[in-house]
Design a protein around this motif. Sequence first.
Motif, short mmCIF file in Angstrom:
data_model
loop_
_atom_site.label_atom_id
_atom_site.label_comp_id
_atom_site.label_asym_id
_atom_site.label_seq_id
_atom_site.Cartn_x
_atom_site.Cartn_y
_atom_site.Cartn_z
N LEU A 14 46.19 27.22 -113.10
CA LEU A 14 46.25 25.91 -112.46
C LEU A 14 47.68 25.50 -112.14
N LYS A 15 47.81 24.78 -111.03
CA LYS A 15 49.10 24.32 -110.55
C LYS A 15 49.09 22.80 -110.48
N PRO A 16 50.25 22.17 -110.52
CA PRO A 16 50.28 20.70 -110.40
C PRO A 16 49.58 20.20 -109.13
N GLU A 17 49.66 20.99 -108.06
CA GLU A 17 49.01 20.56 -106.81
C GLU A 17 47.49 20.65 -106.87
N ASP A 18 46.94 21.18 -107.94
CA ASP A 18 45.49 21.16 -108.14
C ASP A 18 45.01 19.83 -108.73
N THR A 19 45.96 18.98 -109.08
CA THR A 19 45.60 17.67 -109.62
C THR A 19 44.80 16.87 -108.59
N ALA A 20 43.63 16.44 -108.98
CA ALA A 20 42.73 15.72 -108.06
C ALA A 20 41.49 15.29 -108.83
N VAL A 21 40.69 14.48 -108.16
CA VAL A 21 39.33 14.23 -108.65
C VAL A 21 38.43 15.28 -108.03
N TYR A 22 37.69 15.96 -108.85
CA TYR A 22 36.80 17.03 -108.39
C TYR A 22 35.37 16.49 -108.36
N TYR A 23 34.75 16.67 -107.20
CA TYR A 23 33.40 16.16 -106.98
C TYR A 23 32.41 17.31 -106.80
N CYS A 24 31.36 17.27 -107.56
CA CYS A 24 30.26 18.20 -107.35
C CYS A 24 29.40 17.69 -106.20
N ASN A 25 28.84 18.59 -105.44
CA ASN A 25 27.94 18.17 -104.39
C ASN A 25 26.82 19.19 -104.22
N ALA A 26 25.73 18.71 -103.63
CA ALA A 26 24.56 19.55 -103.42
C ALA A 26 23.97 19.25 -102.06
N LEU A 27 23.52 20.31 -101.39
CA LEU A 27 22.83 20.17 -100.12
C LEU A 27 21.35 20.46 -100.33
N LYS A 28 20.54 19.55 -99.85
CA LYS A 28 19.09 19.68 -100.01
C LYS A 28 18.42 19.58 -98.66
N VAL A 29 17.53 20.52 -98.40
CA VAL A 29 16.75 20.49 -97.18
C VAL A 29 15.43 19.79 -97.48
N ALA A 30 15.18 18.73 -96.72
CA ALA A 30 13.93 17.97 -96.87
C ALA A 30 13.30 17.87 -95.49
N GLY A 31 12.35 18.75 -95.21
CA GLY A 31 11.77 18.80 -93.88
C GLY A 31 12.80 19.24 -92.87
N THR A 32 13.06 18.39 -91.89
CA THR A 32 14.05 18.71 -90.87
C THR A 32 15.39 18.05 -91.15
N THR A 33 15.51 17.47 -92.33
CA THR A 33 16.72 16.73 -92.68
C THR A 33 17.47 17.46 -93.79
N THR A 34 18.79 17.48 -93.65
CA THR A 34 19.64 18.01 -94.71
C THR A 34 20.39 16.85 -95.34
N LEU A 35 20.27 16.73 -96.64
CA LEU A 35 20.90 15.64 -97.37
C LEU A 35 21.99 16.19 -98.27
N ARG A 36 23.09 15.45 -98.38
CA ARG A 36 24.17 15.85 -99.29
C ARG A 36 24.29 14.79 -100.38
N TYR A 37 24.33 15.26 -101.58
CA TYR A 37 24.49 14.38 -102.73
C TYR A 37 25.83 14.66 -103.40
#
Length: 119
Positions: free
Chosen positions: A85-108
């Motif tokens: 790890l480097k100092p420039e890796d300092t950040a808030v890290y967010y998990c995300n997920a893509l879900k296919v629901a019918g014809t819609t793609t949702l990101r959480y």
Amino acid sequence: QVQLVESGGGLVQAGGSLRLSCEATGSIFGINLMGWHRQAPGKQRELVASITTGGSTNYADSMKGRFTISRDNAKNTVYLQMNSLKPEDTAVYYCNALKVAGTTTLRYWGQGTQVTVSS
């Protein structure tokens, strides 16, 4: 709805390692991709890495060779192993997920976990 709960952030010295975890709960059927983004102060949110249900991975160039994303489909959990790890890796890290629901793609998004790398 999908809930994403992250853990594993913290303070580490440069050159150290951290492992982030993100568990997906709720209506998880149809999730085909999970991953991590990060956002440093004053900067835009950027991709860190992603992984499909089948295990295909994608990394931002600056993370290749240092970060490894993996997932346990049985636990609906994705991991991010961060080494050198480097100092420039300092950040808030967010998990995300893509879900296919019918014809819609949702990101959480998860609530984020702070990673601070000291020099």
